[in-house]
Design an enzyme around this catalytic site. Structure first.
Site, PDB file in Angstrom:
ATOM      1  CB  SER A 233     -22.791  66.091  16.017  1.00  0.00           C
ATOM      2  OG  SER A 233     -22.492  67.396  16.462  1.00  0.00           O
ATOM      3  CE  LYS A 234     -27.319  62.602  21.458  1.00  0.00           C
ATOM      4  NZ  LYS A 234     -28.513  62.342  20.695  1.00  0.00           N
TER       5      LYS A 234
END
Ligand code: GLU
Length: 475
Positions: A246-247
């Site tokens: 993810s980010k």
């Protein structure tokens, strides 16, 4: 088998990060490998989570990476609402679905009670017992309703997943899924089945996070009497801490990688390995090679743990494959106006000098600064003094530099690298210092840092007189 047809069905609820783009890419490769079709369908039926700006970004990512799709313009679900309404009505007629008029408050309370009893939250079928008269009356009164799927009781639902083998779920695990919402929009489950059937999708290749939806989809296929596709659930992509990429791990959208100076070839090659492995140890693949080699049997069940630094490695490789002309065009956006004034010809001389060290196009500035700007004299002097201090050098750098300057003032020594270097080595010998140390002094004097592109070529590009001028100023 008839022609293979696959699709991606992104929801425009944000700009997809690179992990989602991997799924699109695998579908594309699979379709092209088999001479099939690859479609894009925009699933924009969740109006609460819709972010309209994300749609053009989704398309921009596909275009930039040249993940070509076969339906133009793409299919957008919200333009076909009447289909889903009809489909939901069809299921009501077939007694596979029912109206539900329960209020938000009632459902919330139900959920709280179930949670308190440690039961999984399920709709309690309160509205299943309504008579047709009651239903008609409520609709006439304008009461809001949803349409729910009637999940059969205690049924084993199985499919042979293309990647994971046989998976079986009991219908007891499933809730009476809402199919049509009170705003008239379908939920994902109804729309995905209706459209996959409409588009004659043969293989659904999607992320493993959708496995729990598949039993509901199978029930829907059966309720409609549609022919089922094959399902293959791709492995999740994990960051180094084994949490879904993810980010948080620095994963960004492909567009952000583009702006940071990555090439599409590097992104595609990196994503290729996020769940698929070749039969040999080949690392670098052109798109035609990927299409030729990619197939379902190379897709792994296990979730790959990925290192985003690998992108730098692939990017460096693909940068080195480019000609100076190509790199000139690609790096143009990173060049300052006063740098561009140097002209194409001169800049083309710089590119081969930095190409081997370039990992990202955006590094143009830090790798070339010394060509365009003379180093700060004070800082450079401090750096040289510090080095003198560490190796306790006698004589000091400045004395050596004076000698170097005198030598380089003779234009004849600039004719070629050999002549130029031989003379400099002689000076080092006279001072009884290592050749490398002498070149380091010169490097720092001209560029202001310990690492520069190849020195002779660099000073030639900077120009003899400017190079001498920098040394002179320092002295
Ligand atoms: N709309 C879903 C998504 O956002 C599609 C899932 C599927 O491929 O069925 O990814």
């Amino acid at each position: 088998m008839s022609q293979i047809r696959v699709r991606i069905a992104p929801s425009p609820t944000g700009i997809p990060h690179i992990g989602n783009t991997r799924t699109a890419f695998y579908n594309f490769l699979f379709a092209r490998h088999h001479g099939g079709k690859f479609y894009v369908r925009i699933e924009d039926t969740d109006r609460a989570r819709l972010i309209p700006e994300s749609l053009p970004k989704i398309m921009e990512i596909l275009d930039w990476l040249k993940i070509e799709y076969d339906n133009k313009p793409v299919y957008v679900q919200s333009e076909h609402l009447e289909n889903y309404k009809k489909a939901a009505d069809e299921l009501i007629q077939k007694n596979k679905a029912y109206y539900c008029f329960c209020s938000e408050e009632r459902l919330k309370k139900l959920k709280e009670e179930q949670t308190a009893r440690h039961e999984p939250p399920r709709y309690d079928r309160h509205c299943l017992s309504l008579t047709p008269q009651e239903i008609n009356q409520k609709i006439k009164n304008g009461e809001r309703y949803v349409i729910r799927l009637k999940i059969p009781e205690n049924r084993e639902i199985s499919w042979v997943d293309l990647i994971r083998g046989k998976i079986t779920v009991n219908s007891k695990e499933l809730d009476d899924q809402v199919l049509l919402k009170s705003d008239g929009f379908p939920t994902y489950h109804l729309a995905v089945i209706f459209d996959d059937n409409l588009m004659k999708i043969t293989h659904v290749l999607r992320g493993a996070e959708w496995i729990s939806s598949t039993p509901k989809h199978i029930l829907l296929y059966e309720a409609f009497g549609y022919e089922k596709p094959l399902w293959g659930h791709l492995p999740l992509i994990l960051g180094p801490d084994r949490a879904k990429l993810s980010k948080r791990h620095g994963a960004q959208s492909a567009l952000e990688y583009r702006d940071a100076g990555y090439l599409p070839e590097a992104i595609l090659n990196t994503m290729l390995f996020w769940g698929w492995s070749p039969k040999n140890d080949q690392q670098f693949f052109s798109t035609p090679e990927m299409i030729e080699k990619f197939d379902i049997d190379g897709i792994n069940k296990n979730d790959p743990v990925v290192d985003l630094k690998k992108l730098d490695y692939f990017n460096g490789y693909y940068i080195r494959q480019k000609s100076s002309q190509e790199l000139f065009d690609l790096m143009n956006p990173y060049m300052q106006d006063d740098e561009k004034k140097w002209g194409r010809e001169k800049i083309l001389m710089i590119i081969p000098l930095i190409k081997d060290r370039l990992r990202k196009l955006s590094e143009w500035k830090e790798l070339t600064r010394g060509f365009f700007v003379a180093p700060d004299v004070k800082q450079t002097a401090t750096l040289l003094q510090a080095i003198d201090g560490v190796c306790n050098r006698k004589p000091e750098s400045m004395q050596i530099l004076q000698k170097i300057l005198d030598y380089l003032k003779n234009p004849a020594v600039w004719d070629n690298n050999d002549v130029w270097q031989t003379g400099l080595r002689k000076i080092a010998d006279e001072f009884k210092i290592k050749h490398g140390d002498l070149f380091m002094i010169l490097r720092i004097a001209v560029w202001g840092e310990k690492i520069t592109p190849p020195l002779y070529e660099t000073m030639k590009v900077i120009g003899n007189s400017e190079s001498l001028d920098r040394i002179q100023k320092l002295l």
